[in-house]
Design a protein around this motif. Structure first.
Motif, PDB file in Angstrom:
ATOM      1  N   CYS A   1       5.061 -11.822   1.651  1.00 58.23           N
ATOM      2  CA  CYS A   1       5.469 -10.694   2.500  1.00 58.23           C
ATOM      3  C   CYS A   1       6.427  -9.776   1.755  1.00 58.23           C
ATOM      4  CB  CYS A   1       6.116 -11.207   3.785  1.00 58.23           C
ATOM      5  SG  CYS A   1       4.976 -12.037   4.916  1.00 58.23           S
ATOM      6  N   LEU A   2       7.371 -10.360   1.030  1.00 60.75           N
ATOM      7  CA  LEU A   2       8.316  -9.557   0.253  1.00 60.75           C
ATOM      8  C   LEU A   2       7.581  -8.746  -0.810  1.00 60.75           C
ATOM      9  CD1 LEU A   2      11.114 -12.235  -0.232  1.00 60.75           C
ATOM     10  CD2 LEU A   2      11.412 -10.053   0.944  1.00 60.75           C
ATOM     11  N   GLY A   3       6.651  -9.389  -1.506  1.00 57.18           N
ATOM     12  CA  GLY A   3       5.938  -8.712  -2.581  1.00 57.18           C
ATOM     13  C   GLY A   3       5.031  -7.606  -2.104  1.00 57.18           C
ATOM     14  N   GLU A   4       4.574  -7.687  -0.844  1.00 55.42           N
ATOM     15  CA  GLU A   4       3.720  -6.646  -0.272  1.00 55.42           C
ATOM     16  C   GLU A   4       4.516  -5.688   0.609  1.00 55.42           C
ATOM     17  OE1 GLU A   4       0.646  -5.936  -0.917  1.00 55.42           O
ATOM     18  OE2 GLU A   4       0.260  -7.639  -2.242  1.00 55.42           O
ATOM     19  N   ASP A   5       5.840  -5.809   0.598  1.00 53.61           N
ATOM     20  CA  ASP A   5       6.717  -4.964   1.417  1.00 53.61           C
ATOM     21  C   ASP A   5       6.258  -4.960   2.871  1.00 53.61           C
ATOM     22  OD1 ASP A   5       8.876  -3.329   1.969  1.00 53.61           O
ATOM     23  OD2 ASP A   5       7.771  -1.484   1.571  1.00 53.61           O
TER      24      ASP A   5
ATOM     25  N   GLY B   1      -0.938  -8.404   4.913  1.00 52.49           N
ATOM     26  CA  GLY B   1      -0.658  -7.011   5.241  1.00 52.49           C
ATOM     27  C   GLY B   1      -1.758  -6.049   4.878  1.00 52.49           C
ATOM     28  N   LEU B   2      -2.965  -6.541   4.656  1.00 51.98           N
ATOM     29  CA  LEU B   2      -4.065  -5.615   4.391  1.00 51.98           C
ATOM     30  C   LEU B   2      -4.349  -4.782   5.640  1.00 51.98           C
ATOM     31  CD1 LEU B   2      -7.170  -6.389   2.287  1.00 51.98           C
ATOM     32  CD2 LEU B   2      -7.441  -5.195   4.447  1.00 51.98           C
TER      33      LEU B   2
ATOM     34  N   SER C   1      -2.633   5.495   4.970  1.00 50.83           N
ATOM     35  CA  SER C   1      -2.416   6.736   5.714  1.00 50.83           C
ATOM     36  C   SER C   1      -1.491   6.420   6.881  1.00 50.83           C
ATOM     37  CB  SER C   1      -3.740   7.335   6.207  1.00 50.83           C
ATOM     38  OG  SER C   1      -4.369   6.498   7.151  1.00 50.83           O
ATOM     39  N   HIS C   2      -0.774   7.455   7.348  1.00 48.49           N
ATOM     40  CA  HIS C   2       0.269   7.226   8.349  1.00 48.49           C
ATOM     41  C   HIS C   2       0.279   8.359   9.367  1.00 48.49           C
ATOM     42  CE1 HIS C   2       1.976   3.849   6.090  1.00 48.49           C
ATOM     43  NE2 HIS C   2       1.544   4.537   5.038  1.00 48.49           N
TER      44      HIS C   2
ATOM     45  N   PRO D   1       0.798  -1.231   0.000  1.00 48.39           N
ATOM     46  CA  PRO D   1       0.000   0.000   0.000  1.00 48.39           C
ATOM     47  C   PRO D   1       0.827   1.276   0.000  1.00 48.39           C
ATOM     48  CG  PRO D   1       0.011  -0.980   2.184  1.00 48.39           C
ATOM     49  CD  PRO D   1       0.677  -1.966   1.278  1.00 48.39           C
ATOM     50  N   GLU D   2       2.124   1.173   0.268  1.00 46.11           N
ATOM     51  CA  GLU D   2       2.979   2.363   0.245  1.00 46.11           C
ATOM     52  C   GLU D   2       3.508   2.654  -1.155  1.00 46.11           C
ATOM     53  OE1 GLU D   2       5.910   1.224   3.090  1.00 46.11           O
ATOM     54  OE2 GLU D   2       4.355   0.657   4.519  1.00 46.11           O
ATOM     55  N   SER D   3       3.138   1.816  -2.116  1.00 44.47           N
ATOM     56  CA  SER D   3       3.541   2.038  -3.505  1.00 44.47           C
ATOM     57  C   SER D   3       2.362   2.560  -4.309  1.00 44.47           C
ATOM     58  CB  SER D   3       4.062   0.738  -4.130  1.00 44.47           C
ATOM     59  OG  SER D   3       2.997  -0.181  -4.335  1.00 44.47           O
ATOM     60  N   ILE D   4       2.666   3.101  -5.481  1.00 45.29           N
ATOM     61  CA  ILE D   4       1.635   3.565  -6.405  1.00 45.29           C
ATOM     62  C   ILE D   4       1.530   2.537  -7.527  1.00 45.29           C
ATOM     63  CG2 ILE D   4       0.927   5.405  -7.972  1.00 45.29           C
ATOM     64  CD1 ILE D   4       2.621   7.331  -6.306  1.00 45.29           C
TER      65      ILE D   4
END
Length: 750
Positions: A348-352, A535-536, A568-569, A284-287
């Motif tokens: 996990c790697l693919g979803e950072d 990681g959703l 969001s963070h 989710p931190e990627s575009i």
């Protein structure tokens, strides 16, 4: 070559041609057949395998003949040559199948369409269905059957064709076939028009030998935002929306319930020649980015670079999901009982996702338990850590509320080697886990805490009838011995993000108002509540040193984390000079005063809203999503300061991905807890502000709600207790009722 050999060859060829030719159908009305052929031409165009210009011209000429019988005969002569199958439905609706003359050629990892000729003597108007033992999915198949399940099979029964047969004596349908493999492959195809329509003697099925041509190797160059090799998620689709590789033919590490796959730099996929839309992303931190690639007649390499809008880890905030599974729910039981650590690590790697807590639970417990080591798994690739722990689910105390048990030294409750001897009372499980220093909390907190309204906080007493944070209402009042024998809270955290936000947050707000200091942590419950990706739901934990699993868990226990959907963070939240999660998160004031609340805040919305999501009922998925926070008609979201469960200040920020400093001046009249949220996308843990040294007792109504909740939960859960635990059960709930009675007397009247 002798004359005799030539004659024999001609004879054999004629016999083969005769065997593959399909019987001509007579007495067919031309007008409806002509309309059906036009739809067939449109369908072939739509599927990307159009008739050749020559065939289209021949069909036009045939259908234009003045003599209807000659036109019908000519159409059959043209189209029969492209039929893989001929079907006869007799007057009793029995289906008989014959092989057609079409060339039996497929392509590895690709779809091909063929015609099916239907002679419908019964005038049936049901759906024509195709099946094959070779087309069954891999998921759930014994290992011995995987090799034979190489085929994908689908009837094209949608526009511009009709879903059902027309009832006309002659029509042509389209069947689509997919090959997992290259080389020669045999398949058995069966057809029917409903239960009991198969012809006797297996005449509704036919075996065909296919020549499957090899696909092209597409090597993926996958780089992160800094140009370094990484792993990312990819979705490959053709123009018809077919997903590649076929989900039905996937085994781990590619999951059959995902459209995406995860590939590292230098790995590849196989694709037939053609054009494909590729969507790639990395959490989710990627575009997410989408583009088209074209595969020709040679192997190719395609380059992809992750585009990122924020990276909390650069500021010391490490993402993790404390509730993922390698077995059960959407995972298959065959050919293996779930998947393995390397498969989960890839995701996990693919979803950072920096930390994954892979929890062994009820389904296939005795198989998965072998992977527990009491430390991070060997597949971990720093800073990506995977560890096996336990969820009490499907056994033990699960009916009073599932429990996540993290950082265990011993995964097995004393007295047995499986799951059948565990206690029925959550508190007894918690006592055992806390003695070994585990981090513990209820899973999917909202289940059983249903509310009819959407206001927070709400004072409606829920049914306490589920598997979420139900017994928590009693357990939170207890202290139990820790590893050194000193008392520690029985519950460390409540799980957030994977159930409706109001149901999750309401019980937390009320117990915080009573002075309890349970923290929150984000989870997905993958692939049960959510199967889309790991990681959703996430926790972002602040660490001062190197990331370790133990320290990450300790950060949750201390409340040095915020939770959310990753869109969001809420970074570096503090009240005056007290940072969330540091030194007990406690700010002491001599008297009522105004405090300064600060944080660095970022959020990202797409320019255009996701249709309908913002107004969807909060009890419908996705429960937490930044789109729900969008202020209508804008690209803004509200950041709220929460004091004792109520929003008392708000600022709007543009959700363009930029990190912004934010500050609020907040009056504190009596001992209170303070947090930040972007609801329902992210939420911090609290800072506890103590005025004049007094404990937090900020709401008498909350304490009364908790007492009513204990009584309700007690009435619901007693029936699940064994006789050996009834005494413990009564003592646990008696203690809780007494605690809330005392807190009611100490609380601020509201």
């Amino acid at each position: 070559m002798s004359r005799k050999t030539i004659i024999l060859g001609i004879y054999v060829a004629a016999q083969v041609a005769q065997a593959q030719s399909l019987p001509e159908v007579h007495n067919v009305d031309l007008q409806p057949l002509k309309a059906q052929i036009q739809r067939l031409i449109q369908a072939k165009d739509y599927l990307g395998e159009p008739f050749s210009p020559k065939v289209k011209k021949q069909l036009s000429q045939a259908l234009g003949q003045a003599d209807a019988n000659e036109a019908v005969a000519a159409v059959q002569q043209i189209l029969d040559a492209q039929c893989l199958i001929g079907i006869n439905i007799n007057p009793e609706s029995r289906v008989k199948v014959k092989a057609g003359p079409a060339k039996r050629e497929l392509v590895e990892q690709g779809w091909r369409s063929f015609l099916v000729k239907v002679n419908n003597l019964a005038g049936v108007t049901a759906e024509l269905r195709a099946s094959s033992p070779n087309s069954r999915p891999h998921a759930g198949a014994p290992q011995s059957q995987i090799v034979d399940r190489w085929l994908g099979l689908s009837m094209h029964n949608s526009q511009p064709l009709t879903k059902t047969l027309s009832g006309l004596a002659l029509e042509y349908r389209i069947v689509q076939l997919y090959s997992r493999d290259a080389g020669k492959r045999d398949a058995k195809l069966s057809f029917d028009v409903g239960q009991g329509t198969q012809d006797l003697g297996f005449r509704n099925e036919v075996s065909l030998l296919f020549d499957c041509k090899p696909a092209r190797k597409v090597t993926l160059k996958v780089l992160d935002e800094n140009g370094k090799p990484t792993t990312a998620g990819f979705e490959f689709r053709d123009k018809l929306g077919h997903v590649y590789p076929s989900q039905a033919k996937r085994l781990a590490p590619d999951f059959h319930f995902h459209p995406q796959i995860y590939r590292a730099n230098g790995e590849h996929v196989k694709l037939p020649s053609g054009s494909y839309t590729v969507r790639n992303y990395r959490g989710p931190e990627s575009i997410p980015q989408t583009r088209t690639i074209t595969v020709g007649n040679a192997d190719i390499t395609e380059s992809f670079q992750v585009k990122r809008w924020v990276d909390p880890s650069l500021m010391g905030w490490w993402s993790g999901d404390h509730h993922i599974h390698a077995a059960g729910c959407a995972h298959y039981k065959n050919p293996t009982e779930g998947v393995h650590a390397a498969d989960m690590m890839r995701h996990c790697l693919g979803e950072d996702l920096k930390v994954g807590a892979n929890l062994t639970w009820g389904p296939w417990f005795d198989y998965q338990k072998q992977f527990f080591t009491g430390k991070i798994d060997a597949v971990s690739q720093f800073p990506y850590l995977l560890r096996y722990d336990v969820e009490v689910s499907g056994f033990g105390s699960h009916q009073s509320g599932h429990l996540c048990l993290l950082r265990l030294n011993d995964q097995m409750y004393p007295g047995g080697e499986s799951k059948h001897h565990w206690p029925k009372l959550c508190l007894n499980t918690l006592r055992w886990a806390k003695r070994q220093g585990a981090l513990v909390g209820p899973a999917h907190s909202g289940w059983g805490l249903n509310q009819t309204g959407s206001t927070l906080p709400t004072y409606e007493v829920p049914p306490f009838s589920g598997i979420g944070a139900n017994e928590y209402i009693a357990d939170v009042t207890h202290m139990v011995p820790g590893p050194d024998g000193k008392p520690v809270p029985a519950v460390d955290f409540l799980s957030m993000v994977d159930t409706p936000s109001v149901w999750e947050l309401n019980i937390w707000y009320h117990t915080l108002n009573c002075g309890f200091r349970t923290r929150i942590s984000g989870e997905t419950d993958f692939p049960c509540i959510y199967g889309e990706r790991v990681g959703l739901g996430r926790s972002y934990v602040k660490l001062d040193g190197k990331l370790t699993y133990n320290d990450w868990c300790e950060g949750i226990r201390a409340g040095r984390n915020y939770v959310g959907d990753g869109r969001s963070h809420l970074i570096d939240f503090q009240v005056d000079n007290v940072q969330m999660g540091v030194n007990g998160s406690e700010l002491r004031l001599a008297k009522a005063d105004t405090v300064l609340v600060t944080a660095k805040v970022a959020a990202r919305l797409n320019d255009e809203p996701i249709p309908g999501l913002a107004k969807r009922n909060y009890a419908q998925k996705p429960y937490w999503h930044i789109e729900r926070a969008r202020l209508e008609g804008t690209r803004k979201v509200p950041v709220e300061v929460i004091v004792n469960g109520y929003p008392i200040a708000k600022k709007e920020i543009i959700a363009d991905g930029d990190l912004r400093d934010i500050a609020f001046e907040v009056p504190i009249e009596f001992s209170s807890w303070v947090a930040l949220r972007i609801l329902p996308s992210s939420h911090t843990n609290p800072v506890f502000v103590l005025v004049d040294g007094k404990p937090i007792r900020s709401s008498k109504r909350s304490a009364e709600w908790c007492l009513a909740g204990v009584k309700k939960c007690r009435s619901q859960k007693r029936r699940f207790m064994g006789e050996d635990e009834i005494t413990d059960f009564n003592a646990a709930y008696d203690h809780a009722e007494k605690a809330y009675h005392r807190i009611i007397g100490e609380s601020v009247t509201d």
